[in-house]
Each structure stands twice: as structure tokens, then as C-alpha cells.
Design an enzyme around this catalytic site. Structure first.
Site, PDB file in Angstrom:
ATOM      1  CE  LYS A 112      -4.121  -2.264   0.516  1.00 39.33           C
ATOM      2  NZ  LYS A 112      -3.570  -3.871   0.657  1.00 39.33           N
TER       3      LYS A 112
HETATM    4  C1  LIG Z   1      -4.117  -4.785   0.175  1.00 38.32           C
HETATM    5  C2  LIG Z   1      -3.369  -5.855   0.147  1.00 38.32           C
HETATM    6  C3  LIG Z   1      -3.751  -7.032  -0.717  1.00 38.32           C
HETATM    7  C4  LIG Z   1      -4.844  -6.825  -1.706  1.00 38.32           C
HETATM    8  O1  LIG Z   1      -4.499  -6.029  -2.662  1.00 38.32           O
HETATM    9  P1  LIG Z   1      -5.931  -5.520  -3.602  1.00 38.32           P
HETATM   10  O2  LIG Z   1      -5.550  -4.255  -4.286  1.00 38.32           O
HETATM   11  O3  LIG Z   1      -7.019  -4.979  -2.513  1.00 38.32           O
HETATM   12  O4  LIG Z   1      -6.362  -6.435  -4.277  1.00 38.32           O
HETATM   13  C5  LIG Z   1      -2.629  -8.123  -0.851  1.00 38.32           C
HETATM   14  N1  LIG Z   1      -1.663  -8.341  -0.008  1.00 38.32           N
HETATM   15  C6  LIG Z   1      -1.599  -7.314   0.861  1.00 38.32           C
HETATM   16  C7  LIG Z   1      -0.327  -7.526   2.007  1.00 38.32           C
HETATM   17  C8  LIG Z   1      -2.216  -6.202   1.137  1.00 38.32           C
HETATM   18  O5  LIG Z   1      -2.000  -5.373   1.901  1.00 38.32           O
END
Ligand SMILES: *Cc1c(COP(=O)(O)O)cnc(C)c1O
Length: 495
Positions: A112
Site C-alpha cells: 500500500k
Molecule cells: C491490500 C493487500 C492485498 C490486496 O490488494 P488489492 O489491491 O486490495 O487486491 C494483498 N496483500 C497485501 C499484503 C495487502 O496489503
């Protein structure tokens, strides 16, 4: 000519990129999508010599056309700096024949950070550009990682406040500790008694609440979103798929034009949608492999054409993927519906009222770029152990979902294309599950003992993000019922 953004739910007027970033969600409840996906206008050979920041500019300038070169470069420079613990920003590691694209080298050690370190800068630049005087209130629902990354990105950014809702019993201990210790005068963290979908629904409702919007306006506030529904999060995520490709090319691992596969551990469908956009921009990608955990609503969708959220919500060891309503899928549905907003809206209304919808055969045929897979909890554990024993490399639980799904895909399809796996979190964020998968003897240790042990067995340094929370005091301890979210926001804003 400016690239404009339109809503997936009506054929109404399109807005500029900066307006779409400011609004987050369209007024009709739809998501903003670019009127077309721009094509890369520099050659791969040139891109192989570019840094992450330079690559980011080449991608973002094509999507965010109402930003000046100086504005965009300034946002990029502030975002991708020493907050990342490597100058590569997103290093690619080859292990056991696959390429793990490590997206967890930012401040909060999950992917993120890739988008949330730049979103605050894009948002404040957008506010200036559109002469917005209101204070911007970032309202976010998190399954664990978005919350901390958004808090870190927005903390003490002038002209903004950030309010994060998380499922009280649905995030890992490290995730929770990271959030509730967040500093910053403009940060608010609230647990809810409910799951991530409850948190996300509550936030969406507030965005669509006209009366609340009026009260906010009168008090000098307006909402925006740091969730992956915001186009300002999606666009920065396109960058690293291009970057991964050009690193493979530079290292001589692939020939120019050679197609690769990408496997993405998926929850809200934002990360994999960015890979799909990268493909449409001209990055040679063959299959987009969508990996789910036991909440396999997307796997079922890709195999049957029916999206059905009517099922038990399962708490797994990959909590950031414990999601039954993948918001960004709407952007793909709109696209495969031939950009027919009415058709998309009808499906989304069916999802809201019945919890399910089915797509037509035509639409299904347009999903050929994707393959869906899922991994059970036992498979995730086995994959962590297998990769560790074979290579010494330790995967986090989310990356392990993708890795396990890829191994199954490879076995079943015989598709031998080189494959990049999006590695979305550091194993230090999910130490308990990760160490348990390697050996049950670790069950007896405390979280911080586990981090020390992980450092030993993986021969990696404990990230600063973990060291920080060892001693940090809890600053946020509010918990509300899931129908108390609006009242909590009003209390914070004093309205
Ligand atoms: C948010 C997240 C995901 C999923 O990603 P999306 O864009 O919501 O599909 C997968 N792994 C981790 C560690 C995340 O923080």
C-alpha cells in the site's frame, strides 16, 4: 488533449484527473475510469535505463494530464525517497525460478505504501489546482495495511485529516499495533465490531450521504478517499509492473517483446487492475493470475461468471485479502460490459440487493486475460515452508497465497512463461503465521521474539517499522459498533 475520467455508473460529464482524485468516488456511487488507457510513448530500451522515479513519471504523465511536469515530478520526488529502505524502491528477487517483485520496502512494509506515499501529494496538488478551500477529510476502511499506509502518508499533511476504520478482530497484531500507535494531530483510528466489508460499506454510505455532505460543507470540510477506489491510488500502482518488466529486460532474463505472466494476491482487485492497465498500456503481459485465499469469491467469478458474496466470511492468515466485495472489480465489469454504464449499474445494484450477479457469455469471453486461482490455508503454510526450505527466502502469507496459486496454475496449464509474483507484504508484518508455517516450535514465542528469530533464519534486517512499535504507546483506543461509524465521524469533526 486532457485525458478525462468518467463514472462507471452513468454516461454523465467527465472530470479531470485532479477532480477525480479529489472526489474519490463519483456522485452516482460509481468509480472513475479513464476514457481510454494511454499507450506508452517511450521505448522499452530507454525505459530499462530509467530509475523508479523516472519510470513513474513516464506512466503518470499519461494518466494525470492536467498536472504540470513540475507538479508531478515534485509529487514523485517527495513520495519515493528515503522512506523506502532501498534505492530500487521495488526490487525484483529471483527465487526458485520465479521473480518476486518486493513491494514492501516503504514506511509500513506493505505494498500500500507504493501508492499511499504519493496520494497525499497528488491530493494536495489537486486541491490547489481546483481552488478547494475546505479541509479534506480522508475517510478510509482498511483490512489492515491500507490504514497504516494512509495514516503514515497523511499524518500532519496541512489541510487534511484522516479517519481510519478497521475491523477490531480482523487484522494481525502487528497491523493493529502499527495503527493504534500512529502519531499526528490530524490522525484518528477507530476499531469497529464487524468485518472489513462492514467497514467498507459504512464508509461508502457516508460518501453517498447527501445530508452529511451538506453539513460538512457548511463546516468547511469535504471527504475524499484513500481507498483503492481512488484513481490516484490506482495510477501509481501501474508503474511497478512496467518497472518489473524493464528490470527483467535489463538483467537479460527476457528478450524485448517476450510476454510474462503476473500473479497478484488479490483482495479489493486494485493491484491486479493496475497490472491489467499496464498490459493495455503496452507492457507485454500474457496472463494476469488472480490469486485468492479461502474467501475465493473472485476465483468462483472467473471460473463461473457468477459473482456471489452470499457465503461465510472466513478469517484467514492473509487478512488483507479477507474481502467478499472487491470494489475495483467494478472497473473491469464496466470494461467487459462494453463501457455500458447502465448495464454495469444494473449488475452493481443486483450485488447490493441480492449479493450476487452473473455476467453474459460475451462478457465472459472478454476475461481471457485473467486466470483465477485460490489457495487453502494448508496450501499457504506448505508454500511458505517449501520456498524457505528450498531457497532460504521467507514469504509473507499474502505472497504465499500468490506463490501457491502460481505453482498450481503452472502445473495445470503447462504455461512456462516467466512469471512475476507481486510480493505484497514483508514477512515481518505477519511473523506469527509465517514462523508457525516453518516450524510449530515458534508458537511459544512472543511477537517480538518471533521478529528476532525471523531475522536470524532469513538473514534479513528487522525493518524500522517493526522496531518502532516495540515501545510505542497506544494513542488510539476507540471502538464502535458498525452502525456507529457516522456518529463517530461527526464527533471528530465537531458537527
Ligand atoms: C491490500 C493487500 C492485498 C490486496 O490488494 P488489492 O489491491 O486490495 O487486491 C494483498 N496483500 C497485501 C499484503 C495487502 O496489503
Amino acid at each position: 488533449m486532457d485525458l478525462l475520467y468518467k463514472s462507471t455508473r452513468n454516461g454523465g460529464a467527465a472530470v479531470s484527473a485532479s477532480q477525480a482524485i479529489l472526489k474519490g468516488l463519483a456522485d452516482d456511487g460509481g468509480l472513475f475510469v479513464p476514457e481510454r488507457i494511454p499507450k506508452l510513448d517511450v521505448g522499452m530500451a530507454q525505459l530499462t535505463t530509467m530509475s523508479y522515479q523516472e519510470t513513474a513519471y513516464e506512466v503518470m504523465k499519461l494518466f494525470l494530464t492536467d498536472f504540470t511536469e513540475a507538479e508531478l515530478k515534485d509529487c514523485i520526488r517527495r513520495a519515493y525517497d528515503r522512506k523506502f529502505d532501498t534505492a530500487e524502491i521495488a526490487p525484483l528477487k529471483k527465487r526458485d525460478g520465479v521473480y518476486y517483485l518486493e513491494l514492501f520496502h516503504g514506511a509500513t512494509i506493505a505494498f500500500k505504501d507504493m501508492a499511499l506515499s504519493i496520494l497525499p501529494h497528488l491530493l494536495t496538488a489537486s486541491a490547489k489546482k481546483n481552488a478547494v478551500r475546505n479541509e479534506i477529510v480522508i475517510l478510509t476502511a482498511t483490512s489492515g495495511d491500507t490504514g497504516k499506509a494512509a495514516l503514515a502518508g497523511f499524518a500532519d499533511v496541512p489541510g487534511t485529516r484522516i479517519i481510519v476504520f478497521y475491523p477490531k478482530d480482523g487484522v494481525s497484531p502487528v497491523q493493529e499495533k502499527q495503527m493504534v500507535t500512529q502519531k499526528g494531530k490530524n490522525t484518528y483510528v477507530i476499531g469497529i465490531r464487524g468485518n472489513f466489508d462492514d467497514a467498507q460499506n459504512g464508509v461508502k454510505k457516508m460518501f453517498n450521504d447527501r445530508e452529511l455532505a451538506r453539513e460538512m460543507e457548511a463546516a468547511g470540510f469535504q471527504f475524499s478517499s484513500a481507498n483503492s477506489i481512488n484513481i490516484g491510488r490506482l495510477v501509481p500502482q501501474v508503474v511497478y509492473y512496467l518497472y518489473a518488466y524493464t528490470r527483467l529486460l535489463a538483467a537479460g532474463e527476457i528478450q524485448e517483446g517476450e510476454k510474462i505472466n503476473v500473479t497478484v494476491p488479490t483482495g479489493n482487485f486494485g493491484n491486479i487492475l493496475a497490472a491489467y492497465y499496464a498490459k493495455q498500456m503496452g507492457v507485454p503481459i500474457q496472463k494476469l493470475i488472480c490469486a485468492s485465499n479461502e474467501n475465493k469469491v473472485l476465483y468462483d467469478f472467473f471460473t463461473t461468471g457468477v459473482y456471489d458474496r452470499n457465503r461465510p466470511f472466513i478469517l484467514t492468515t492473509s487478512p488483507s485479502m479477507d474481502i467478499l466485495i472487491s470494489s475495483n472489480l467494478e472497473r473491469l465489469i464496466y470494461k467487459i460490459a462494453g463501457e455500458d454504464a447502465a448495464k454495469n449499474r444494473a449488475l452493481m445494484e443486483a450485488l447490493a440487493s441480492d449479493g450476487r450477479y452473473g455476467i453474459t457469455e460475451d462478457m465472459k469471453e472478454r476475461l481471457a486475460d485473467f486466470a483465477g486461482g485460490y489457495a487453502s490455508e494448508a496450501e499457504v503454510e506448505r508454500e511458505i515452508k517449501r520456498v524457505y526450505e528450498k531457497t532460504g527466502y521467507v514469504l509473507d502469507t499474502h505472497t504465499a497465497v500468490a506463490s501457491a496459486v502460481y505453482q498450481k496454475y503452472r502445473g495445470e496449464s503447462g504455461d512456462g512463461a516467466k512469471t512475476v509474483i507481486a510480493s505484497t507484504a514483508s514477512p515481518y508484518k505477519f511473523t506469527r503465521s509465517v514462523m508457525r508455517a516453518i516450524d510449530r516450535k515458534y508458537d511459544a514465542m512472543t511477537d517480538f521474539e518471533l521478529a528476532d528469530e525471523l531475522a536470524k533464519i532469513s538473514k534479513t534486517d528487522i525493518p524500522a517499522a517493526i522496531e518502532e512499535i516495540r515501545t510505542a504507546p497506544v494513542l488510539h483506543d476507540t471502538v464502535v459498533e458498525k452502525d456507529g461509524m457516522k456518529a463517530a465521524v461527526k464527533k471528530i469533526l465537531g458537527i
